[in-house]
Design a protein around this motif. Structure first.
Motif, PDB file in Angstrom:
ATOM      1  N   GLY A  40     -10.289   2.346  -6.977  1.00  0.00           N
ATOM      2  CA  GLY A  40      -9.000   1.667  -6.959  1.00  0.00           C
ATOM      3  C   GLY A  40      -8.457   1.332  -5.579  1.00  0.00           C
ATOM      4  O   GLY A  40      -7.348   0.830  -5.472  1.00  0.00           O
ATOM      5  N   LYS A  41      -9.217   1.613  -4.526  1.00  0.00           N
ATOM      6  CA  LYS A  41      -8.767   1.300  -3.169  1.00  0.00           C
ATOM      7  C   LYS A  41      -9.778   0.371  -2.512  1.00  0.00           C
ATOM      8  O   LYS A  41     -10.963   0.404  -2.823  1.00  0.00           O
ATOM      9  CB  LYS A  41      -8.625   2.575  -2.338  1.00  0.00           C
ATOM     10  CG  LYS A  41      -7.517   3.473  -2.842  1.00  0.00           C
ATOM     11  CD  LYS A  41      -7.296   4.628  -1.931  1.00  0.00           C
ATOM     12  CE  LYS A  41      -6.167   5.492  -2.482  1.00  0.00           C
ATOM     13  NZ  LYS A  41      -5.873   6.612  -1.604  1.00  0.00           N
ATOM     14  N   TRP A  42      -9.289  -0.450  -1.578  1.00  0.00           N
ATOM     15  CA  TRP A  42     -10.133  -1.409  -0.887  1.00  0.00           C
ATOM     16  C   TRP A  42     -10.558  -0.883   0.480  1.00  0.00           C
ATOM     17  O   TRP A  42      -9.790  -0.208   1.162  1.00  0.00           O
ATOM     18  CB  TRP A  42      -9.401  -2.737  -0.733  1.00  0.00           C
ATOM     19  CG  TRP A  42      -9.316  -3.462  -2.037  1.00  0.00           C
ATOM     20  CD1 TRP A  42      -8.310  -3.403  -2.942  1.00  0.00           C
ATOM     21  CD2 TRP A  42     -10.307  -4.311  -2.600  1.00  0.00           C
ATOM     22  NE1 TRP A  42      -8.603  -4.172  -4.039  1.00  0.00           N
ATOM     23  CE2 TRP A  42      -9.826  -4.749  -3.849  1.00  0.00           C
ATOM     24  CE3 TRP A  42     -11.557  -4.765  -2.171  1.00  0.00           C
ATOM     25  CZ2 TRP A  42     -10.545  -5.603  -4.674  1.00  0.00           C
ATOM     26  CZ3 TRP A  42     -12.273  -5.613  -2.984  1.00  0.00           C
ATOM     27  CH2 TRP A  42     -11.768  -6.027  -4.224  1.00  0.00           C
ATOM     28  N   TYR A  43     -11.808  -1.209   0.844  1.00  0.00           N
ATOM     29  CA  TYR A  43     -12.395  -0.750   2.098  1.00  0.00           C
ATOM     30  C   TYR A  43     -13.170  -1.876   2.758  1.00  0.00           C
ATOM     31  O   TYR A  43     -13.712  -2.748   2.084  1.00  0.00           O
ATOM     32  CB  TYR A  43     -13.381   0.398   1.849  1.00  0.00           C
ATOM     33  CG  TYR A  43     -12.743   1.614   1.240  1.00  0.00           C
ATOM     34  CD1 TYR A  43     -12.250   2.636   2.045  1.00  0.00           C
ATOM     35  CD2 TYR A  43     -12.628   1.759  -0.142  1.00  0.00           C
ATOM     36  CE1 TYR A  43     -11.661   3.761   1.492  1.00  0.00           C
ATOM     37  CE2 TYR A  43     -12.034   2.873  -0.701  1.00  0.00           C
ATOM     38  CZ  TYR A  43     -11.558   3.876   0.116  1.00  0.00           C
ATOM     39  OH  TYR A  43     -10.972   4.988  -0.426  1.00  0.00           O
ATOM     40  N   VAL A  44     -13.267  -1.810   4.095  1.00  0.00           N
ATOM     41  CA  VAL A  44     -14.178  -2.662   4.844  1.00  0.00           C
ATOM     42  C   VAL A  44     -15.401  -1.787   5.101  1.00  0.00           C
ATOM     43  O   VAL A  44     -15.316  -0.771   5.788  1.00  0.00           O
ATOM     44  CB  VAL A  44     -13.550  -3.154   6.166  1.00  0.00           C
ATOM     45  CG1 VAL A  44     -14.578  -3.913   6.989  1.00  0.00           C
ATOM     46  CG2 VAL A  44     -12.341  -4.036   5.876  1.00  0.00           C
TER      47      VAL A  44
ATOM     48  N   GLU B  96      -5.887   0.846   6.413  1.00  0.00           N
ATOM     49  CA  GLU B  96      -5.119   1.302   7.582  1.00  0.00           C
ATOM     50  C   GLU B  96      -6.019   1.337   8.825  1.00  0.00           C
ATOM     51  O   GLU B  96      -5.642   0.865   9.897  1.00  0.00           O
ATOM     52  CB  GLU B  96      -4.537   2.689   7.319  1.00  0.00           C
ATOM     53  CG  GLU B  96      -3.729   3.229   8.472  1.00  0.00           C
ATOM     54  CD  GLU B  96      -3.184   4.627   8.212  1.00  0.00           C
ATOM     55  OE1 GLU B  96      -2.635   5.202   9.159  1.00  0.00           O
ATOM     56  OE2 GLU B  96      -3.310   5.149   7.079  1.00  0.00           O
ATOM     57  N   GLN B  97      -7.231   1.886   8.681  1.00  0.00           N
ATOM     58  CA  GLN B  97      -8.169   1.936   9.806  1.00  0.00           C
ATOM     59  C   GLN B  97      -8.601   0.537  10.223  1.00  0.00           C
ATOM     60  O   GLN B  97      -8.745   0.257  11.409  1.00  0.00           O
ATOM     61  CB  GLN B  97      -9.396   2.772   9.436  1.00  0.00           C
ATOM     62  CG  GLN B  97      -9.090   4.238   9.271  1.00  0.00           C
ATOM     63  CD  GLN B  97     -10.234   4.996   8.626  1.00  0.00           C
ATOM     64  OE1 GLN B  97     -10.955   4.462   7.780  1.00  0.00           O
ATOM     65  NE2 GLN B  97     -10.391   6.248   9.007  1.00  0.00           N
ATOM     66  N   TRP B  98      -8.813  -0.343   9.242  1.00  0.00           N
ATOM     67  CA  TRP B  98      -9.218  -1.710   9.551  1.00  0.00           C
ATOM     68  C   TRP B  98      -8.155  -2.422  10.382  1.00  0.00           C
ATOM     69  O   TRP B  98      -8.455  -3.053  11.384  1.00  0.00           O
ATOM     70  CB  TRP B  98      -9.506  -2.493   8.272  1.00  0.00           C
ATOM     71  CG  TRP B  98      -9.656  -3.954   8.523  1.00  0.00           C
ATOM     72  CD1 TRP B  98      -8.795  -4.948   8.173  1.00  0.00           C
ATOM     73  CD2 TRP B  98     -10.723  -4.591   9.236  1.00  0.00           C
ATOM     74  NE1 TRP B  98      -9.266  -6.156   8.610  1.00  0.00           N
ATOM     75  CE2 TRP B  98     -10.445  -5.966   9.271  1.00  0.00           C
ATOM     76  CE3 TRP B  98     -11.884  -4.124   9.844  1.00  0.00           C
ATOM     77  CZ2 TRP B  98     -11.290  -6.880   9.889  1.00  0.00           C
ATOM     78  CZ3 TRP B  98     -12.724  -5.038  10.465  1.00  0.00           C
ATOM     79  CH2 TRP B  98     -12.421  -6.400  10.481  1.00  0.00           C
ATOM     80  N   TYR B  99      -6.884  -2.318   9.982  1.00  0.00           N
ATOM     81  CA  TYR B  99      -5.815  -2.986  10.723  1.00  0.00           C
ATOM     82  C   TYR B  99      -5.660  -2.405  12.127  1.00  0.00           C
ATOM     83  O   TYR B  99      -5.414  -3.126  13.086  1.00  0.00           O
ATOM     84  CB  TYR B  99      -4.496  -2.943   9.945  1.00  0.00           C
ATOM     85  CG  TYR B  99      -4.547  -3.831   8.713  1.00  0.00           C
ATOM     86  CD1 TYR B  99      -4.799  -5.198   8.834  1.00  0.00           C
ATOM     87  CD2 TYR B  99      -4.377  -3.310   7.444  1.00  0.00           C
ATOM     88  CE1 TYR B  99      -4.867  -6.024   7.715  1.00  0.00           C
ATOM     89  CE2 TYR B  99      -4.435  -4.130   6.319  1.00  0.00           C
ATOM     90  CZ  TYR B  99      -4.683  -5.480   6.466  1.00  0.00           C
ATOM     91  OH  TYR B  99      -4.745  -6.288   5.362  1.00  0.00           O
ATOM     92  N   LYS B 100      -5.847  -1.101  12.254  1.00  0.00           N
ATOM     93  CA  LYS B 100      -5.783  -0.469  13.570  1.00  0.00           C
ATOM     94  C   LYS B 100      -6.936  -0.962  14.444  1.00  0.00           C
ATOM     95  O   LYS B 100      -6.764  -1.255  15.628  1.00  0.00           O
ATOM     96  CB  LYS B 100      -5.827   1.048  13.428  1.00  0.00           C
ATOM     97  CG  LYS B 100      -5.530   1.785  14.687  1.00  0.00           C
ATOM     98  CD  LYS B 100      -5.247   3.237  14.396  1.00  0.00           C
ATOM     99  CE  LYS B 100      -4.356   3.755  15.488  1.00  0.00           C
ATOM    100  NZ  LYS B 100      -3.354   4.653  15.060  1.00  0.00           N
TER     101      LYS B 100
END
Length: 102
Positions: free
Chosen positions: A54-58, A82-86
């Motif tokens: 249910g969550k999206w990841y790169v 959150e990590q991707w945007y950072k």
């Protein structure tokens, strides 16, 4: 009797922070198979936008050839949004450092 946790030691001889060397394929996960959300980086490496639990990841991962079919290996990283945007925020600084050093 309580079980003791194994100590976590980082190998200093590794040229990657992906953990121990691959000893075979990664355990199967249900991953979105749409090639629409997949980009090749060359040499069997891909960036994929995947949904898991249910969550999206790169997902940036190295794949291996198994009888003509590419399958995901253990080497890679799966970033939360959150990590991707950072990561995206630091890209300009990274590019500056690359220009200065490479």
């Amino acid at each position: 009797m309580p079980k003791s946790k194994p100590s976590k030691k980082k190998s200093e001889s590794s040229d990657s922070d992906s953990g121990p060397e691959d000893r075979g394929p990664a355990k199967k996960q249900k991953v979105e198979s749409s090639e629409e959300n997949s980009w090749s980086l060359g040499k069997h490496r891909f960036v994929k936008l995947t949904e898991f639990k249910g969550k999206w990841y790169v997902n940036i991962r190295e794949y291996y050839d198994s009888d003509g079919e590419l399958k995901p290996g253990k080497k890679g990283i799966m970033l939360t949004m959150e990590q991707w945007y950072k990561f995206k925020e630091i890209v300009p600084e990274l590019e500056d450092a690359i220009k200065k050093n490479v």
